[in-house]
Design a protein around this motif. Structure first.
Motif, mmCIF file in Angstrom:
data_model
loop_
_atom_site.group_PDB
_atom_site.id
_atom_site.type_symbol
_atom_site.label_atom_id
_atom_site.label_comp_id
_atom_site.label_asym_id
_atom_site.label_seq_id
_atom_site.Cartn_x
_atom_site.Cartn_y
_atom_site.Cartn_z
ATOM 1 N N SER A 6 44.106 46.744 -28.036
ATOM 2 C CA SER A 6 43.414 47.184 -26.824
ATOM 3 C C SER A 6 44.376 47.801 -25.817
ATOM 4 O O SER A 6 43.941 48.452 -24.868
ATOM 5 C CB SER A 6 42.682 46.004 -26.180
ATOM 6 O OG SER A 6 43.615 45.033 -25.726
ATOM 7 N N ASN A 7 45.686 47.607 -26.022
ATOM 8 C CA ASN A 7 46.673 48.118 -25.077
ATOM 9 C C ASN A 7 47.958 48.429 -25.837
ATOM 10 O O ASN A 7 48.870 47.600 -25.900
ATOM 11 C CB ASN A 7 46.926 47.099 -23.966
ATOM 12 C CG ASN A 7 47.743 47.667 -22.828
ATOM 13 O OD1 ASN A 7 48.344 48.738 -22.946
ATOM 14 N ND2 ASN A 7 47.765 46.969 -21.703
ATOM 15 N N GLU A 8 48.036 49.640 -26.404
ATOM 16 C CA GLU A 8 49.186 49.985 -27.235
ATOM 17 C C GLU A 8 50.461 50.195 -26.431
ATOM 18 O O GLU A 8 51.552 50.248 -27.000
ATOM 19 C CB GLU A 8 48.873 51.222 -28.071
ATOM 20 C CG GLU A 8 47.818 50.963 -29.142
ATOM 21 C CD GLU A 8 47.728 52.082 -30.147
ATOM 22 O OE1 GLU A 8 48.191 53.195 -29.830
ATOM 23 O OE2 GLU A 8 47.192 51.832 -31.243
ATOM 24 N N ALA A 9 50.344 50.317 -25.114
ATOM 25 C CA ALA A 9 51.554 50.395 -24.292
ATOM 26 C C ALA A 9 52.258 49.043 -24.230
ATOM 27 O O ALA A 9 53.461 48.961 -23.992
ATOM 28 C CB ALA A 9 51.208 50.863 -22.883
ATOM 29 N N ALA B 37 53.959 44.255 -32.779
ATOM 30 C CA ALA B 37 55.219 44.687 -32.187
ATOM 31 C C ALA B 37 55.055 44.839 -30.678
ATOM 32 O O ALA B 37 54.471 45.824 -30.210
ATOM 33 C CB ALA B 37 55.672 46.007 -32.800
ATOM 34 N N PRO B 38 55.537 43.865 -29.887
ATOM 35 C CA PRO B 38 55.440 43.960 -28.423
ATOM 36 C C PRO B 38 56.403 45.010 -27.868
ATOM 37 O O PRO B 38 57.561 45.072 -28.266
ATOM 38 C CB PRO B 38 55.839 42.553 -27.959
ATOM 39 C CG PRO B 38 55.775 41.686 -29.174
ATOM 40 C CD PRO B 38 56.092 42.578 -30.318
ATOM 41 N N ALA C 228 47.304 42.084 -24.423
ATOM 42 C CA ALA C 228 46.551 42.967 -25.317
ATOM 43 C C ALA C 228 45.689 42.112 -26.231
ATOM 44 O O ALA C 228 46.011 40.956 -26.520
ATOM 45 C CB ALA C 228 47.484 43.844 -26.139
ATOM 46 N N ASN C 229 44.600 42.694 -26.688
ATOM 47 C CA ASN C 229 43.716 42.036 -27.640
ATOM 48 C C ASN C 229 43.809 42.785 -28.967
ATOM 49 O O ASN C 229 43.647 44.004 -29.011
ATOM 50 C CB ASN C 229 42.276 42.034 -27.133
ATOM 51 C CG ASN C 229 41.388 41.152 -27.978
ATOM 52 O OD1 ASN C 229 41.554 39.939 -28.003
ATOM 53 N ND2 ASN C 229 40.430 41.750 -28.672
ATOM 54 N N VAL D 178 52.402 39.081 -23.626
ATOM 55 C CA VAL D 178 53.773 39.498 -23.924
ATOM 56 C C VAL D 178 54.632 39.308 -22.676
ATOM 57 O O VAL D 178 54.307 39.820 -21.592
ATOM 58 C CB VAL D 178 53.828 40.969 -24.363
ATOM 59 C CG1 VAL D 178 55.270 41.389 -24.649
ATOM 60 C CG2 VAL D 178 52.959 41.181 -25.601
ATOM 61 N N GLY D 179 55.705 38.553 -22.822
ATOM 62 C CA GLY D 179 56.646 38.331 -21.733
ATOM 63 C C GLY D 179 57.891 39.175 -21.911
ATOM 64 O O GLY D 179 58.147 39.734 -22.985
#
Length: 231
Positions: free
Chosen positions: A103-106, A120-121, A127-128, A145-146
């Motif tokens: 849902s959030n490839e960035a 891969a963060p 993101a989902n 993701v931290g």
């Protein structure tokens, strides 16, 4: 009863050859015949009828019901990761092939190869991840993701080595892959394999090594090489 992707071969007895085999719904089950052997292949969950005809017009009908195990993942529905780390997730059940989307490839990308999904963060955030099978069923994972820990090594900032002596250290934090460069190759050489740093003394003298991650963060170690192995 068959599971999608599974096939079974059976023998026809009696009647008059040649035989014909037909499926009422080939998107659910396929059917073929060679001589007196016929094969049913399960494609998608659902129901179909397989009709066998002989040369005299006699018929035999077989009801086929395909079921698939529910989609399941090898990780919980919520997952915490850090920038630069990779995580593989095993997909089970459902109907291959699987598709995956973020849902959030960035923040997080995802790719599928067979039944393995790789996460891969890329940046801090959330993101989902949705995994969908060929039947349209899906399962999701929420990922937070931290930021990655600062790059560092277990090597001291100043290192004494003897000629021809090697020492290994661990690289931690930052974002892999890691790289290393030496300021005086005649005096000190260094190599990286995964997260393992190996430093080897050459000619007596002083030099530096610089460990760098894929984001450009750098840690420097000063190396002094003496004629004999230091105590």
């Amino acid at each position: 009863m068959l599971s999608p992707g599974i096939s079974g071969t059976y023998k026809i007895i009696g009647g008059a050859e040649p035989y014909q085999v037909v499926s009422s719904n080939s998107s659910v089950a396929t059917a073929s015949v060679v001589g007196d052997a016929f094969t049913i292949g399960a494609v998608l969950p659902g129901s179909a009828q397989i009709t066998i005809r002989d040369a005299s017009g006699s018929r035999l009908t077989i009801a086929v019901s395909n079921t698939a195990a529910p989609l399941a993942l090898s990780v919980p529905s919520t997952l915490a990761m850090s920038v630069g780390s990779l995580r593989t997730v095993q997909v089970a059940g459902g109907v291959p092939p699987y598709r995956v989307g973020s849902s959030n490839e960035a923040v997080l990308t995802a790719s599928a190869a067979g039944s393995v999904v790789t996460l891969a963060p890329l940046a801090s955030g959330a993101a989902n991840i949705a995994i969908t099978d060929a039947a349209g069923d899906s399962i999701s994972v929420s990922v937070s993701v931290g930021a990655a820990a600062d790059l560092f090594t277990t090597a001291p900032s100043s290192l004494n080595l003897g000629q021809g002596v090697s020492q290994t250290f661990t690289i931690l934090g930052g974002r892999s892959p890691y790289y290393v460069a030496t300021g005086n190759p005649a005096t000190v050489s260094a190599s990286v394999a995964g997260s393992t740093l190996t430093v080897t003394g050459g000619a007596p003298g002083s030099g530096t090594i610089a460990v760098r991650d894929s984001m450009g963060a750098t840690v420097t170690v000063a190396v002094t090489v003496c004629n004999q192995t230091p105590l």
